[in-house]
Scaffold this motif. Structure first.
Motif, PDB file in Angstrom:
ATOM      1  N   LEU A 116      -1.262  -2.845   1.508  1.00 20.40           N
ATOM      2  CA  LEU A 116      -2.028  -3.861   0.789  1.00 20.40           C
ATOM      3  C   LEU A 116      -3.007  -3.232  -0.197  1.00 20.40           C
ATOM      4  O   LEU A 116      -3.166  -3.710  -1.325  1.00 20.40           O
ATOM      5  N   ARG A 117      -3.655  -2.167   0.217  1.00 24.90           N
ATOM      6  CA  ARG A 117      -4.582  -1.478  -0.682  1.00 24.90           C
ATOM      7  C   ARG A 117      -3.843  -0.938  -1.908  1.00 24.90           C
ATOM      8  O   ARG A 117      -4.291  -1.100  -3.044  1.00 24.90           O
ATOM      9  N   GLU A 118      -2.699  -0.273  -1.656  1.00 22.27           N
ATOM     10  CA  GLU A 118      -1.945   0.329  -2.754  1.00 22.27           C
ATOM     11  C   GLU A 118      -1.399  -0.730  -3.717  1.00 22.27           C
ATOM     12  O   GLU A 118      -1.468  -0.559  -4.936  1.00 22.27           O
ATOM     13  N   VAL A 119      -0.856  -1.807  -3.177  1.00 22.94           N
ATOM     14  CA  VAL A 119      -0.313  -2.852  -4.043  1.00 22.94           C
ATOM     15  C   VAL A 119      -1.431  -3.525  -4.830  1.00 22.94           C
ATOM     16  O   VAL A 119      -1.296  -3.795  -6.023  1.00 22.94           O
ATOM     17  N   ALA A 120      -2.555  -3.773  -4.186  1.00 20.53           N
ATOM     18  CA  ALA A 120      -3.686  -4.399  -4.880  1.00 20.53           C
ATOM     19  C   ALA A 120      -4.234  -3.486  -5.973  1.00 20.53           C
ATOM     20  O   ALA A 120      -4.610  -3.960  -7.049  1.00 20.53           O
ATOM     21  N   GLU A 121      -4.257  -2.186  -5.710  1.00 21.31           N
ATOM     22  CA  GLU A 121      -4.745  -1.243  -6.725  1.00 21.31           C
ATOM     23  C   GLU A 121      -3.852  -1.230  -7.955  1.00 21.31           C
ATOM     24  O   GLU A 121      -4.326  -1.062  -9.072  1.00 21.31           O
ATOM     25  N   SER A 122      -2.558  -1.415  -7.742  1.00 23.68           N
ATOM     26  CA  SER A 122      -1.619  -1.290  -8.856  1.00 23.68           C
ATOM     27  C   SER A 122      -1.282  -2.615  -9.539  1.00 23.68           C
ATOM     28  O   SER A 122      -0.612  -2.607 -10.571  1.00 23.68           O
ATOM     29  N   SER A 123      -1.738  -3.733  -8.990  1.00 21.14           N
ATOM     30  CA  SER A 123      -1.344  -5.022  -9.562  1.00 21.14           C
ATOM     31  C   SER A 123      -2.513  -5.996  -9.651  1.00 21.14           C
ATOM     32  O   SER A 123      -3.020  -6.463  -8.634  1.00 21.14           O
ATOM     33  N   ALA A 124      -2.886  -6.318 -10.867  1.00 23.83           N
ATOM     34  CA  ALA A 124      -3.941  -7.316 -11.076  1.00 23.83           C
ATOM     35  C   ALA A 124      -3.486  -8.674 -10.546  1.00 23.83           C
ATOM     36  O   ALA A 124      -4.300  -9.453 -10.025  1.00 23.83           O
ATOM     37  N   GLU A 125      -2.196  -8.964 -10.636  1.00 25.81           N
ATOM     38  CA  GLU A 125      -1.654 -10.231 -10.141  1.00 25.81           C
ATOM     39  C   GLU A 125      -1.865 -10.348  -8.624  1.00 25.81           C
ATOM     40  O   GLU A 125      -2.246 -11.398  -8.118  1.00 25.81           O
ATOM     41  N   VAL A 126      -1.647  -9.248  -7.906  1.00 25.48           N
ATOM     42  CA  VAL A 126      -1.859  -9.249  -6.456  1.00 25.48           C
ATOM     43  C   VAL A 126      -3.339  -9.388  -6.145  1.00 25.48           C
ATOM     44  O   VAL A 126      -3.728 -10.167  -5.271  1.00 25.48           O
ATOM     45  N   ARG A 127      -4.176  -8.638  -6.848  1.00 25.05           N
ATOM     46  CA  ARG A 127      -5.630  -8.749  -6.625  1.00 25.05           C
ATOM     47  C   ARG A 127      -6.099 -10.181  -6.834  1.00 25.05           C
ATOM     48  O   ARG A 127      -6.865 -10.723  -6.038  1.00 25.05           O
ATOM     49  N   ASP A 128      -5.628 -10.788  -7.901  1.00 28.58           N
ATOM     50  CA  ASP A 128      -6.016 -12.169  -8.199  1.00 28.58           C
ATOM     51  C   ASP A 128      -5.545 -13.125  -7.094  1.00 28.58           C
ATOM     52  O   ASP A 128      -6.321 -13.960  -6.629  1.00 28.58           O
ATOM     53  N   ALA A 129      -4.297 -12.981  -6.679  1.00 31.93           N
ATOM     54  CA  ALA A 129      -3.749 -13.864  -5.627  1.00 31.93           C
ATOM     55  C   ALA A 129      -4.483 -13.676  -4.313  1.00 31.93           C
ATOM     56  O   ALA A 129      -4.659 -14.631  -3.534  1.00 31.93           O
ATOM     57  N   MET A 130      -4.932 -12.462  -4.033  1.00 34.05           N
ATOM     58  CA  MET A 130      -5.648 -12.179  -2.790  1.00 34.05           C
ATOM     59  C   MET A 130      -7.144 -12.452  -2.903  1.00 34.05           C
ATOM     60  O   MET A 130      -7.881 -12.313  -1.930  1.00 34.05           O
TER      61      MET A 130
END
Length: 137
Positions: A116-130
């Motif tokens: 989750l940390r790695e995906v959130a770091e690499s994707s603004a879309e994931v950060r926004d959704a989370m």
């Protein structure tokens, strides 16, 4: 929000979930021999203090009853869960994680945190959704 904005938001969330699930499936399989569905079912069982009705798992997890039954059978065979007939309803059964299952789940939680940390770091879309800021990870 307009209907288009809601649809756009839904698509963004669906894409973020797909990104997370792809990474989680790969990491859980490589590190623990688990799929994301098994992880989710183990999460529900781990939050219980003891036995839980098998039928309750599919209502708490986002998985169908047949999928939960199949995964439970695999977990029981692998020694990660145990099952017993339900005392109040002979048609059903109760399940719980074994100590080995709790240990595997504990290890897999650490893997999921990393994913989750790695995906959130690499994707603004994931950060926004989370609901994360770039500094929240």
């Amino acid at each position: 929000m307009t209907a288009t904005a809601l649809t756009d938001r839904w698509v963004a969330v669906a894409r973020a979930i797909a990104q997370i699930n792809q990474s989680a499936e790969r990491a859980l399989a490589e590190s623990h021999g688990l799929c994301a569905s098994a992880f989710e079912i183990m999460d529900v069982m781990a939050r219980e203090d003891g036995w839980i009705r098998a039928g309750e798992l599919s209502s708490r997890a986002t998985r169908s009853q047949p999928q939960v039954s199949r995964l439970l059978a695999q977990m029981v065979s692998a020694g990660y869960a145990e099952r017993r007939p339900c005392a109040t309803d002979r048609r059903g059964f109760d399940v719980q994680l074994t100590p080995a299952g709790r240990e595997l789940f504990s290890q897999s939680v650490a893997t999921m945190e990393t994913v989750l940390r790695e995906v959130a770091e690499s994707s603004a879309e994931v950060r926004d959704a989370m609901g994360l800021n770039a500094t929240d990870q």
